[in-house]
Design an enzyme around this catalytic site. Sequence first.
Site, PDB file in Angstrom:
ATOM      1  CG  HIS A 123       5.024  -2.311   3.126  1.00 40.71           C
ATOM      2  ND1 HIS A 123       5.712  -1.713   4.164  1.00 40.71           N
ATOM      3  CD2 HIS A 123       5.238  -1.528   2.046  1.00 40.71           C
ATOM      4  CE1 HIS A 123       6.303  -0.618   3.734  1.00 40.71           C
ATOM      5  NE2 HIS A 123       6.036  -0.483   2.440  1.00 40.71           N
ATOM      6  CG  ASP A 130       8.166   0.206   7.491  1.00 41.86           C
ATOM      7  OD1 ASP A 130       7.075  -0.054   6.956  1.00 41.86           O
ATOM      8  OD2 ASP A 130       8.284   0.575   8.671  1.00 41.86           O
TER       9      ASP A 130
END
Length: 413
Positions: free
Chosen positions: A389, A393
Site C-alpha cells: 500500500h 492504492d
Amino acid sequence: MMNESMTITLPVGALEGTAAILSTWLVGEGDKVRKGDPILELETDKVSMEVCAESDGSIERILAASGDNVDEKTILGYLNCAAQPILEKSPSLVFDDSSQNESVANFSKCDAASDGSKCHLIGPAVRKLLRKYDLDVTSINGTGKGGRVTRDDILAFIDTQAGKGQSNSNASMPVEKSHGLKSKLVSHSSMRKKIAKHMVDSLLHTSPHVTSVFEMDMGRIIEHRKMCKMGFEEAGAKLTFTAYFLAASAKAMQKVPVVNSRFHDDCLEIFEDINIGVGTALGDDGLIVPVVKQVQEKNLFDIASALQQQTDKARQGKLAAADMRDGTFTISNHGVSGSLFATPIIINQPQVAILGIGKLEKRAVVEEVNGEDIIVIRPKCYVSLSIDHRALDAYQTNLFLSHFVEAIENWGK
C-alpha cells in the site's frame, strides 16, 4: 596433468554476491574425482545446488564444514591435481530411470570398513532422504539396477523401522516438555528458516499489505486449452492454465505499469521488462519462485515452454540462483491444492504486488438472456492481488485486476 594443488571455491557469480550454507560434502578427503563431478551441496534461502570439481584429481583437504556460511571468497578445501583420476566411467553423468524412481547423479561415501558392495550411485532424492533420516546407505538393500539404492528402498526401510518401533533421530528429537503432551521436534532446514524470516520481514517490517479479490470466468481459456493442448505437447511444451495467467498478467501490467515496480523511499522504480516468478511448492521442504523473464515479449507457446523448463528444474532441484533473479512480479496458483482464496498472500520482496489464483470450480450464476434472468453453470475461480500500500492504492489494484480478468474471460476474441 598439473603437479599442484588448487583451492576449491564457489564459481564466480554462482550466488550473485549472497551467502549460502554448505549443506554437505559428497566426497571425503582422499576421494578421487573427475572434472565436473559433484563434490558438495549448497543451500540458499531458495535453492539447493551442487558444486562440481574444476579438474581431475583427489580431495586433498576439506576446510569448510556442513552448516558453515560460505560465499564466493571462501576457500572450501583443496584439490590435488597431481593425483590420478578415476579410470572408470565418471559417475557424474545424469540419467533418468523412471522404473526405479531415481536420477543417478553421483556416488555415496562409504564407511572405510565396508567391502564397498553398497557404494552404489545414488540420486539427489536418495541423498536427501539419507540426510533427513540420518541413515547409513550400507545398511539398506538396494533393488535398483546393479544393486543401487533407490528412493523406494529408503522409504521401505523407514516403514520397516517404524514398524519395529525404532524412531529416527532427525525425525523425532526427545526434549523435556512442561505441557505433558506427546510430540516430536522436526529441525528446520536453512531454507525453511530463511523463508520464515523473509515472510515476517515482508509482512510486518516492510510492506503494509492490502488485498482485493475478483471473481473470474475460466470458460474461454478452458475451451482454448482443449483446442491447443495436443499441438503444444507435440511441439514440446505442456500447456497449463498458469501459462495463460502469465500472459494475462503481462497484458494487464502493460495497461497498469505501476504494478510492475519496486518501491524506494524517494521514488517508484517501474520496470520495462515483465519478469514473473511462479511460486512452486516442494512439499514439506518449502517454496521456491523460479522466474520467467521478459514475458511481454513472448507468445503463449513461448511462455508455456519457459514455464515448463523452470518448474521442472525447480522440482528436480536443478535451479540455479540466476533462475530466480530479477523477478518483478509473482503469481501464486494456490488453487491447485484446493484453496478458494488466500489473503494476504505475502509479497515477494522487493516487489509491490503478488497475484493469487484460487480453485477452479463450477458455480451456479445468474445471467441475463433475452431480457430474462436465468441460472447457468459456469467454471469460476477467485483471483486476488495483494499489494504494497506504500506503492499502490485501490484504484491501480482494481484496475489491474479488471484488465487481467478481461484478458482471461475474452481470450481469443
